[in-house]
Design a protein around this motif. Structure first.
Motif, PDB file in Angstrom:
ATOM      1  N   ARG A 199       0.832  -1.196   0.000  1.00 59.57           N
ATOM      2  CA  ARG A 199       0.000   0.000   0.000  1.00 59.57           C
ATOM      3  C   ARG A 199       0.875   1.257   0.000  1.00 59.57           C
ATOM      4  O   ARG A 199       0.605   2.222  -0.727  1.00 59.57           O
ATOM      5  CB  ARG A 199      -0.924   0.007   1.221  1.00 59.57           C
ATOM      6  N   ALA A 200       1.947   1.243   0.809  1.00 55.56           N
ATOM      7  CA  ALA A 200       2.852   2.392   0.845  1.00 55.56           C
ATOM      8  C   ALA A 200       3.501   2.613  -0.514  1.00 55.56           C
ATOM      9  O   ALA A 200       3.641   3.752  -0.980  1.00 55.56           O
ATOM     10  CB  ALA A 200       3.916   2.179   1.920  1.00 55.56           C
ATOM     11  N   PHE A 201       3.884   1.514  -1.172  1.00 55.69           N
ATOM     12  CA  PHE A 201       4.484   1.610  -2.505  1.00 55.69           C
ATOM     13  C   PHE A 201       3.471   2.196  -3.493  1.00 55.69           C
ATOM     14  O   PHE A 201       3.793   3.111  -4.270  1.00 55.69           O
ATOM     15  CB  PHE A 201       4.939   0.225  -2.960  1.00 55.69           C
ATOM     16  N   ALA A 202       2.248   1.677  -3.472  1.00 53.45           N
ATOM     17  CA  ALA A 202       1.224   2.129  -4.416  1.00 53.45           C
ATOM     18  C   ALA A 202       0.888   3.599  -4.218  1.00 53.45           C
ATOM     19  O   ALA A 202       0.746   4.355  -5.192  1.00 53.45           O
ATOM     20  CB  ALA A 202      -0.029   1.268  -4.269  1.00 53.45           C
ATOM     21  N   GLU A 203       0.787   4.029  -2.969  1.00 51.22           N
ATOM     22  CA  GLU A 203       0.453   5.428  -2.695  1.00 51.22           C
ATOM     23  C   GLU A 203       1.587   6.356  -3.124  1.00 51.22           C
ATOM     24  O   GLU A 203       1.344   7.461  -3.618  1.00 51.22           O
ATOM     25  CB  GLU A 203       0.140   5.600  -1.209  1.00 51.22           C
ATOM     26  N   ARG A 204       2.826   5.922  -2.917  1.00 46.99           N
ATOM     27  CA  ARG A 204       3.963   6.771  -3.261  1.00 46.99           C
ATOM     28  C   ARG A 204       4.107   6.932  -4.765  1.00 46.99           C
ATOM     29  O   ARG A 204       4.422   8.028  -5.254  1.00 46.99           O
ATOM     30  CB  ARG A 204       5.260   6.179  -2.674  1.00 46.99           C
ATOM     31  N   TRP A 205       3.853   5.884  -5.546  1.00 50.48           N
ATOM     32  CA  TRP A 205       4.174   5.928  -6.973  1.00 50.48           C
ATOM     33  C   TRP A 205       2.943   5.943  -7.880  1.00 50.48           C
ATOM     34  O   TRP A 205       3.079   5.955  -9.105  1.00 50.48           O
ATOM     35  CB  TRP A 205       5.068   4.739  -7.335  1.00 50.48           C
ATOM     36  N   GLY A 206       1.765   5.921  -7.294  1.00 55.13           N
ATOM     37  CA  GLY A 206       0.565   6.012  -8.104  1.00 55.13           C
ATOM     38  C   GLY A 206       0.122   4.715  -8.737  1.00 55.13           C
ATOM     39  O   GLY A 206      -0.578   4.720  -9.765  1.00 55.13           O
ATOM     40  N   ALA A 207       0.478   3.586  -8.140  1.00 56.13           N
ATOM     41  CA  ALA A 207       0.060   2.293  -8.663  1.00 56.13           C
ATOM     42  C   ALA A 207      -1.354   1.955  -8.185  1.00 56.13           C
ATOM     43  O   ALA A 207      -1.827   2.477  -7.176  1.00 56.13           O
ATOM     44  CB  ALA A 207       1.038   1.205  -8.212  1.00 56.13           C
ATOM     45  N   ASP A 208      -2.007   1.088  -8.915  1.00 55.51           N
ATOM     46  CA  ASP A 208      -3.326   0.582  -8.527  1.00 55.51           C
ATOM     47  C   ASP A 208      -3.117  -0.435  -7.408  1.00 55.51           C
ATOM     48  O   ASP A 208      -2.678  -1.563  -7.659  1.00 55.51           O
ATOM     49  CB  ASP A 208      -3.995  -0.067  -9.741  1.00 55.51           C
ATOM     50  N   TYR A 209      -3.430  -0.022  -6.180  1.00 59.43           N
ATOM     51  CA  TYR A 209      -3.153  -0.886  -5.027  1.00 59.43           C
ATOM     52  C   TYR A 209      -3.891  -2.215  -5.147  1.00 59.43           C
ATOM     53  O   TYR A 209      -3.317  -3.282  -4.890  1.00 59.43           O
ATOM     54  CB  TYR A 209      -3.543  -0.190  -3.726  1.00 59.43           C
ATOM     55  N   GLY A 210      -5.164  -2.176  -5.519  1.00 58.15           N
ATOM     56  CA  GLY A 210      -5.933  -3.404  -5.612  1.00 58.15           C
ATOM     57  C   GLY A 210      -5.327  -4.380  -6.601  1.00 58.15           C
ATOM     58  O   GLY A 210      -5.234  -5.587  -6.323  1.00 58.15           O
ATOM     59  N   ARG A 211      -4.898  -3.875  -7.744  1.00 56.13           N
ATOM     60  CA  ARG A 211      -4.304  -4.757  -8.744  1.00 56.13           C
ATOM     61  C   ARG A 211      -2.944  -5.265  -8.294  1.00 56.13           C
ATOM     62  O   ARG A 211      -2.604  -6.429  -8.513  1.00 56.13           O
ATOM     63  CB  ARG A 211      -4.188  -4.023 -10.083  1.00 56.13           C
ATOM     64  N   LEU A 212      -2.166  -4.393  -7.649  1.00 53.88           N
ATOM     65  CA  LEU A 212      -0.842  -4.788  -7.185  1.00 53.88           C
ATOM     66  C   LEU A 212      -0.930  -5.851  -6.098  1.00 53.88           C
ATOM     67  O   LEU A 212      -0.235  -6.872  -6.155  1.00 53.88           O
ATOM     68  CB  LEU A 212      -0.072  -3.570  -6.671  1.00 53.88           C
TER      69      LEU A 212
END
Length: 336
Positions: A199-212
Motif C-alpha cells: 500500500r505504501a508503494f502504491a500510494e507513493r508511486w501512483g500504482a493501482d493498489y488493488g491490482r498490485l
C-alpha cells in the motif's frame, strides 16, 4: 606462406563438407582465432572459457592452425583462417558493442562459471543469436541469424528456451525510484503479499493498489514452479560511447556513456508481471556517465509492469526516459 596451417593434428576432427555454418559448434579459441580478438560482448571469449588472465597460455597462432584444421575442410574458413561470407555476416555483430540481450551478467575475472546460456548481439544492420552448451573451457557456441528486430523475440523464445509469458491485460507500467524509502523491502513484500508495504508503494508511486496486491497474492499463493523468476538483461550501446582498452592479449570494449541504455528485468512468466531496473542518461550528465558510480546510480530507476504480450525484447527496448517528475533535477554532486 601459410603452409604451417596444413600440418596434421590427430586431435582435431574436421567438420564434414556441406555442414551449414549455423550447425557448427565453435569453441572460444576458434572464435578468437577468427576474430583476432575477443567478441565485444564477452559471451564467447571471457575468463571462464579462455586463459585470458594467463598471457603465456594465449596462443593465437596455434589456435588459428587448429581452427583451419577443423573448419577449412567444410569451407567455413580458408587456409589463412579468414571466415567464409556466411560466417563473417554472423560474426559482424560480435566485433562491436551494439545491442546485447542475454540471460545473465558478464562473469567477473575470478568467476569460475558463466551462467549465461545465450546472447543476442545486434548492430544497425545485423543480429546474431549465440547459444552455448557445456561449461568452462568445454563450452561450445552455435551462431545463427536472428533476422530483423521484429524477429528477435521469436528467435530467442524458440532457440534459447526462455519461458513464454502469459499476458496480463490490460498492460500497465508504474515507475519508481529504488532509492526511495517507499521501496524498502518491496521485493520481499511482493513475494509475501505484505499489504502494508504494498500500500505504501502504491500510494507513493501512483500504482493501482488493488491490482498490485492482487498480483502479489497470486504470486505468494502459487506453486513453487509458477512463482519462479526469470531474468533478462539489455545493453544498448548503439548510440553510446565505448572505450577501447587494450590488454596484453585482447581488447576490452568498455561502455562508458553517451546515449547508452541498460535494463535488468526480473519477470514472472506465469503471471505476466515484471520488475525492471533501467539506466538512462539524464540531462546535464557527463558524456562518460555510465562509468561514474554517482552518475550511474542517479540515472537508475525502476518500473513494475503488467505485460500485455509476451514480446520481452519490445519491453526491454522500449527505452523509457528517466522519470524526472519523480525527483529533483540532477546536478553534479547532488543526488537527484
Amino acid at each position: 606462406m601459410f603452409g604451417f596451417f596444413k600440418r596434421r593434428d590427430e586431435g582435431v576432427t574436421p567438420v564434414a563438407p556441406g555442414t551449414p555454418v549455423d550447425m557448427v559448434s565453435f569453441t572460444s579459441r576458434e572464435v578468437f582465432a577468427i576474430l583476432g580478438d575477443v567478441d565485444a560482448c564477452y559471451f564467447i571469449c571471457n575468463t571462464t572459457t579462455m586463459e585470458l588472465l594467463r598471457p603465456a597460455l594465449v596462443c593465437p597462432d596455434e589456435w588459428r592452425r587448429r581452427a583451419v584444421e577443423r573448419l577449412a575442410p567444410a569451407g567455413i574458413v580458408d587456409d589463412a583462417c579468414n571466415p567464409c561470407p556466411e560466417l563473417e555476416r554472423l560474426l559482424e555483430p560480435l566485433r562491436e558493442r551494439g545491442v546485447e540481450i542475454t540471460d545473465g551478467v558478464v562473469p567477473r575475472p575470478r568467476d569460475r562459471r558463466d551462467k549465461r546460456s545465450f546472447c543476442l548481439a545486434a548492430t544497425r544492420g545485423r543480429a546474431t543469436l549465440v547459444r552455448s552448451t557445456g561449461a568452462g573451457r568445454n563450452r561450445t557456441f552455435l551462431l545463427s541469424d536472428a533476422g530483423p528486430r521484429e524477429q528477435w523475440w521469436p528467435a530467442i523464445a524458440s532457440s534459447a528456451h526462455v519461458p513464454s509469458v502469459t499476458p496480463a491485460l490490460p498492460p500497465d507500467r508504474v515507475y519508481f525510484l529504488d532509492s526511495d524509502p517507499a521501496c524498502e523491502n518491496f521485493s520481499e513484500a511482493l513475494m509475501k503479499a505484505d499489504a502494508d508495504c504494498l500500500r505504501a508503494f502504491a500510494e507513493r508511486w501512483g500504482a493501482d493498489y488493488g491490482r498490485l496486491v492482487g498480483m502479489s497474492s497470486r504470486i505468494a499463493a502459487a506453486k513453487t514452479g509458477q512463482k519462479e523468476t526469470s531474468y533478462l538483461y539489455l545493453l544498448d550501446a548503439t548510440d553510446g560511447e565505448v572505450d577501447y582498452v587494450r590488454s596484453k592479449n585482447f581488447t576490452m570494449h568498455k561502455p562508458i556513456g553517451g546515449n547508452l541504455y541498460a535494463a535488468e528485468m526480473a519477470f514472472f512468466p506465469f503471471f505476466g508481471f515484471a520488475v525492471t531496473g533501467w539506466r538512462s542518461r539524464r540531462q546535464g550528465m557527463s558524456p562518460d556517465w555510465f562509468s561514474n558510480d554517482d552518475e550511474r546510480r542517479a540515472a537508475t530507476f525502476g518500473s513494475i509492469d503488467w505485460l500485455g504480450d509476451g514480446d520481452l525484447v519490445a519491453h526491454l527496448m522500449s527505452n523509457p526516459p528517466f522519470p524526472e517528475h519523480l525527483t529533483t533535477p540532477w546536478r553534479p554532486g547532488v543526488e537527484g
